[in-house]
Motif scaffolding. Structure first.
Motif, PDB file in Angstrom:
ATOM      1  N   GLU A   1      -8.883   0.860  -5.679  1.00 21.75           N
ATOM      2  CA  GLU A   1      -8.023   0.158  -5.803  1.00 21.75           C
ATOM      3  C   GLU A   1      -7.094  -0.047  -4.645  1.00 21.75           C
ATOM      4  O   GLU A   1      -5.634   0.205  -4.877  1.00 21.75           O
ATOM      5  CB  GLU A   1      -7.203  -0.321  -7.068  1.00 21.75           C
TER       6      GLU A   1
ATOM      7  N   GLY B   1       1.308  -3.656  -4.688  1.00 21.11           N
ATOM      8  CA  GLY B   1      -0.093  -4.124  -4.350  1.00 21.11           C
ATOM      9  C   GLY B   1       0.057  -5.378  -3.617  1.00 21.11           C
ATOM     10  O   GLY B   1       1.038  -5.664  -3.017  1.00 21.11           O
TER      11      GLY B   1
ATOM     12  N   TYR C   1      -5.506  -1.876  -2.732  1.00 27.64           N
ATOM     13  CA  TYR C   1      -4.375  -2.996  -2.998  1.00 27.64           C
ATOM     14  C   TYR C   1      -3.869  -3.351  -4.181  1.00 27.64           C
ATOM     15  O   TYR C   1      -3.438  -4.606  -4.425  1.00 27.64           O
ATOM     16  CB  TYR C   1      -4.907  -4.326  -1.855  1.00 27.64           C
ATOM     17  N   GLY C   2      -3.895  -2.611  -5.151  1.00 29.44           N
ATOM     18  CA  GLY C   2      -3.553  -3.058  -6.537  1.00 29.44           C
ATOM     19  C   GLY C   2      -4.447  -3.683  -7.452  1.00 29.44           C
ATOM     20  O   GLY C   2      -3.897  -3.863  -8.556  1.00 29.44           O
TER      21      GLY C   2
ATOM     22  N   ALA D   1      -0.389  -7.853  -8.049  1.00 26.16           N
ATOM     23  CA  ALA D   1       0.786  -7.541  -7.408  1.00 26.16           C
ATOM     24  C   ALA D   1       1.955  -8.710  -7.638  1.00 26.16           C
ATOM     25  O   ALA D   1       3.074  -8.529  -7.881  1.00 26.16           O
ATOM     26  CB  ALA D   1       0.453  -7.789  -5.834  1.00 26.16           C
TER      27      ALA D   1
ATOM     28  N   THR E   1       0.758  -1.219  -0.022  1.00 24.55           N
ATOM     29  CA  THR E   1      -0.178  -0.016   0.099  1.00 24.55           C
ATOM     30  C   THR E   1       0.848   1.165  -0.092  1.00 24.55           C
ATOM     31  O   THR E   1       2.146   1.148   0.481  1.00 24.55           O
ATOM     32  CB  THR E   1      -0.845   0.022   1.170  1.00 24.55           C
TER      33      THR E   1
END
Length: 357
Positions: free
Chosen positions: A337, A172, A339-340, A344, A149
């Motif tokens: 978004e 992410g 967390y990606g 990730a 993050t």
């Protein structure tokens, strides 16, 4: 061919490694060796995850799973050092914040092998948590720091990593990759008669289970919520079960044995609220659009609190019940978004393979 030694030992690491290892297999020029410390050792807490997630059986199995934090970490450190000297990896890859994480990072650093840390930069700012000690020390000896993050990246910048010979990247969260990938394979726990509109609870942190006063407050709240608000379903960690029995407490909720990842995904997807002291489960609740009430005083996932998806309530019985009433059956959305978005693992492997721009 670059050789990577991956260190895992606990449930969340099995899940994270499953998606990164899959991406490694699809990449050119990387060979992965898997070492399992044995930190989670019984079949329900370890073997089931390898079977469900399709992770290759570890090349190295240490079976180290008992003793104090210092003893366990020390034994892991000695054995991981032997494995590094035997297999001579180009890099050691560690995940999260467990004793296995710290032991792998220290062993590598002392042998001058570069360390990559997945989930770098997280901070609860509570040094009484062994996980906080582990994650801070692991970051300090890593040269590739993969942040899930923006707040994690900001933490490292505040700690002076801009001036260090290390690469800090926001990639992410691989747990979102896993949640999206495995959601369709979720299954109901065997033998569970599903109560209507239930609340899912997990409880295992030492700060709660090893403190009789905190544990009593949480158990009282769970019993009251189960009786007055909505049924509580609780997969019981072995250490939590022992702590409740040792404290002479009666827990009057629906308890079940520890579950595999696919069963946990089913529970998360079908519950009306999550009550937890787990860092990973806080995020997983968010991935499935569920509000979370966290049985801790701090969290490393501050962005969830800021977004209104997570409320910290500590171990106070009344605060827990009040928060449950506010949040039960409330949906949350990932509008930014945080967390990606599920990309990730690919980003991490691109860096490891030297293909990132």
């Amino acid at each position: 061919m670059q050789r990577i030694l991956t260190i895992i030992g606990a449930r969340p690491q099995f899940i994270k490694a499953s998606v990164v290892s899959r991406a490694i297999k699809q990449a050119d020029g990387i060979e992965e060796i898997m070492l399992h410390t044995g930190q989670h050792f019984d079949a329900n807490m370890s073997d089931i995850f390898f079977n469900q997630l399709g992770i290759p059986r570890p090349d190295i199995q240490l079976n180290i799973h008992s003793g104090s934090h210092g003893e366990m970490t020390g034994r892991m450190l000695a054995e991981i050092e032997k494995a590094i000297m035997e297999h001579r990896p180009d890099r050691v890859l560690v995940y999260g914040d467990t004793n296995s994480t710290l032991a792998g990072a220290l062993a590598a650093a002392k042998l001058h092998v570069p360390v990559a840390h997945v989930e770098a930069g997280l901070r609860s700012f509570n040094m009484r948590m062994p996980e906080e000690v582990n994650r801070i020390l692991t970051d300090q000896v890593s040269d590739l720091l993969f942040c899930p993050t923006q707040s994690a990246l900001d933490n490292l910048n505040r700690e002076g990593f801009r001036e260090k010979q290390a690469k800090v990247l926001r990639v992410g969260d691989v747990m979102q990759d896993a949640a999206l990938f495995f959601a369709k394979r979720a299954v109901i726990p065997i033998g569970l008669e599903v109560p209507e509109a239930f609340i899912l609870c997990t409880l295992h942190r030492a700060e709660n289970t090893d403190d009789p006063e905190r544990l009593a407050g949480i158990v009282a709240a769970l019993n009251q919520v189960h009786r007055e608000v909505a049924p509580v379903v609780m997969p019981v960690h072995p250490r939590t079960k022992a702590a409740i029995e040792r404290a002479g407490l009666a827990i009057n909720v629906t308890t079940i044995d520890p579950v595999g990842y696919f069963e946990m995904v089913w529970l998360l997807n079908h519950c009306g609220l999550v009550l937890t002291d787990s860092g990973g489960v806080q995020k997983e609740a968010f991935f499935f659009g569920k509000a979370c009430v966290t049985l801790r005083d701090q969290t490393e996932w501050v962005e969830l609190v800021e977004a209104g998806a997570n409320e910290l309530v500590g171990a106070d019985c009344q605060r827990i019940e009040d928060a449950v009433r506010r949040h039960v059956n409330r949906s949350v959305e990932d509008l930014h978004e945080l967390y990606g978005g599920g990309r990730a693992a690919r980003a991490i492997v691109d860096v490891l393979a030297g293909n990132a721009s």
